[in-house]
Design an enzyme around this catalytic site. Structure first.
Site, mmCIF file in Angstrom:
data_model
loop_
_atom_site.group_PDB
_atom_site.id
_atom_site.type_symbol
_atom_site.label_atom_id
_atom_site.label_comp_id
_atom_site.label_asym_id
_atom_site.label_seq_id
_atom_site.Cartn_x
_atom_site.Cartn_y
_atom_site.Cartn_z
ATOM 1 N N ARG A 199 -41.942 -47.537 -50.338
ATOM 2 C CA ARG A 199 -43.095 -48.045 -50.614
ATOM 3 C C ARG A 199 -42.877 -49.506 -50.258
ATOM 4 O O ARG A 199 -43.407 -50.054 -49.797
ATOM 5 C CB ARG A 199 -44.185 -47.813 -52.257
ATOM 6 C CG ARG A 199 -43.328 -48.499 -53.098
ATOM 7 C CD ARG A 199 -43.566 -48.574 -54.135
ATOM 8 N NE ARG A 199 -43.824 -47.110 -54.478
ATOM 9 C CZ ARG A 199 -43.583 -46.183 -55.493
ATOM 10 N NH1 ARG A 199 -44.239 -46.997 -56.469
ATOM 11 N NH2 ARG A 199 -43.216 -45.049 -56.117
ATOM 12 N N LYS A 220 -30.162 -41.884 -58.613
ATOM 13 C CA LYS A 220 -30.849 -41.249 -58.818
ATOM 14 C C LYS A 220 -29.062 -39.593 -59.690
ATOM 15 O O LYS A 220 -28.069 -40.105 -59.446
ATOM 16 C CB LYS A 220 -31.016 -40.235 -57.431
ATOM 17 C CG LYS A 220 -32.331 -40.687 -57.223
ATOM 18 C CD LYS A 220 -32.336 -39.511 -55.669
ATOM 19 C CE LYS A 220 -33.543 -40.342 -54.797
ATOM 20 N NZ LYS A 220 -34.831 -40.190 -56.496
#
Ligand code: BES
Ligand code: MN
Ligand code: ZN
Length: 502
Positions: free
Chosen positions: A361, A287
């Site tokens: 996920r 990120k």
């Protein structure tokens, strides 16, 4: 804080602070009685406009002249009546007033206070259960919310002596119902503050192992609660390679944490699954650095499972709930998972990891497969899953997805009642092809469009056997930025309401 209820006449109530209300230029009955006892001081204040007509305006009357009972009085303006009907207030005005009152009482230097709601009614709450108790319950929740202080700061800024006892007077309420509502609201407040605390703790303290220890500590406090956790080695044996691919790059070991609250003994518990990424750097798909500190909040879904279970245990709710937390840290390193890597999930389905920042996920899918062994009556996962849900819904609503409309409706209604709202998003098959992969059963990302929906669509592939819902709480579980940065405790209110009423 000790909360109690009564329907004693204000003139007979000895207190360090009597809290009474007016509506426009009309005093509610208890305020009227105090007015009489102090030769019209309150009505004079209204006439002189020293107390304005806007909701939540207030005046303190210290050293009450001639009174044996009330050391001081707090008069609060409820605002104009919404309809001709007597003593009714709109819900959002009531919420503002109670919020203000809770702030004032939390800052108070005196030890006890008594609030006199008289027969005030809240518009729109007549059709709901616990209608008369809403005022008391909401006040207690607000009190609890404002009393929270982050532990690492509290140690330095010791809270001085303040309010210890609050008496809530409501006429026309059923005493047992009122006391139960107060007890539940206080328990919910504790659960919410616990969720906020876990969320706010930095990632160097709140690691996966720290969370597993929290579960054990909680289980020691409540006899109906048990806890265990699985190590990486145990998860390896179960074939949870998708979950393990996320923690590969980290020196912190992952944990799968399981808590079981048996307030009722049923064969089919409700199961909650929380995303517990204690820090999300993005991994090799790193990120950007601005605001990356906020990724300590990537375990807020897990924190809401902890808070919900604590609240239910604290209120001794007669429900059976299993909470599962997938705890891991997502870091880049020489061992970390690389874009393009293919892993086999516990379900046997293979996943091509095209972006290591879509890690939520990956941990959730194995936790959801693990949940099958509990034969869930309903299965709900909670996750700070995507930035895309913040673009779609902002920070006001949690995103809701479900493979069963009845379950979706139950969660939406719980959110409305608890003032912790969710908004349903589509989970149509049309989105599934965005997850196609040339090298595995599916990819872990679905392209730029519909990012929150494709994330939910990914999870849907692992929950076909059950009534399942997914709450994307990336926008609602914490505030970013600087001034109001902090975990909100959402969606504990929604979840507790859902579990108590279904
Ligand atoms: N934890 C983030 C989502 C997030 C973003 C939570 C902002 C709270 C605030 C999640 O793991 C993530 O990185 N998602 C990616 C998915 C993308 C790579 C498909 C995202 O939303 O950008
Ligand atoms: Mn991520
Ligand atoms: Zn994440």
């Amino acid at each position: 804080m000790i909360y109690s209820s009564s329907s004693v006449d204000v003139s007979k109530q000895k207190t360090q602070c009597a809290v009474v209300f007016c509506q426009g230029d009309t005093l509610l009955p208890s305020a009227g009685e105090i007015d009489k006892a102090c030769s019209g001081l309150l009505s004079a204040l209204l006439k002189s406009k020293d107390l304005g007509a806007k909701e939540a305006e207030h005046v303190w009357l210290p050293l009450m002249p001639g009174s044996q009972n009330w050391e001081r009085v707090l008069l609060i303006q409820l605002g104009k009546r919404p309809a001709k009907k007597s003593r009714q207030i709109a819900e959002n005005s009531a919420t503002k007033v109670l919020n203000k009152l809770a702030k004032l009482l939390n800052a108070a230097k005196f030890k006890d206070a008594a609030v006199f709601f008289d027969d005030l009614e809240v518009a729109g709450r007549e059709d709901l259960t616990r209608e008369r108790e809403w005022l008391a319950s909401t006040l207690v929740q607000k009190m609890s919310f404002h009393s929270y202080q982050f532990s690492l700061k509290q140690a330095k800024e010791k809270k001085q002596a303040g309010l210890k006892k609050l008496l809530i007077n409501l006429s026309g309420a059923n005493k047992a119902g009122l006391n139960k509502a107060i007890k539940q609201a206080a328990a919910l407040g504790e659960g919410i503050n616990y969720t906020r605390e876990l969320g706010n703790l930095p990632a160097n303290i709140c690691t996966p192992v720290y969370l597993a220890d929290q579960a054990r500590d909680l289980a020691k406090q409540y006899s109906a609660l048990s806890a265990k956790s699985l190590t990486e080695k145990q998860m390896e044996k179960l074939g949870m390679h998708s979950l393990l691919s996320v923690s590969r790059g980290s020196d912190e070991e992952a944990r799968l944490i399981i808590m079981e609250y048996k307030g009722a003994d049923t064969k089919q518990p409700h199961v909650l699954v929380g995303k517990g990424i204690t820090f999300d750097t993005g991994g090799i798909s790193l990120k950007p650095s601005p605001a990356m500190d906020e990724m300590k909040y990537d375990m807020c879904g897990a924190a809401s499972v902890f808070g919900t279970i604590k609240a239910l245990a604290e209120m001794e709710a007669k429900v059976h709930v299993v909470g599962i937390v997938a705890a891991a840290e997502n870091m880049p390193s020489g061992r970390a998972t690389k874009p393009g890597d293919v892993v086999t999930s516990m379900s046997g389905q293979t996943i091509e990891i095209l972006n290591t920042d879509a890690e939520g996920r990956l941990v959730l899918c194995d936790a959801l497969t693990y949940a099958e062994r509990y034969k869930p009556r309903t299965l709900v996962d909670i996750a700070t899953l995507t930035g895309a849900i913040i673009i779609a819904l902002g920070h006001h609503a949690s995103g809701l997805y479900a493979n069963d409309q009845k379950l979706a409706n139950a969660l939406l209604e719980a959110g409305e009642r608890a003032n912790d709202r969710a908004w349903q998003m589509p989970l149509w098959d049309d989105y599934q092809k965005q997850l196609d992969s040339n090298f595995a059963d599916m990819a872990n990302i679905g392209g730029r469009t519909g990012g929150s929906i494709t994330a939910a669509s990914f999870l849907a592939r692992f929950t076909k056997k059950h009534r399942w819902a997914h709450l994307d709480v990336a926008g609602s579980a914490f505030h970013g930025g600087t001034t109001s940065k902090g975990a909100t405790g959402r969606p504990v209110g929604l979840l507790v309401d859902y579990l108590l009423n279904n």
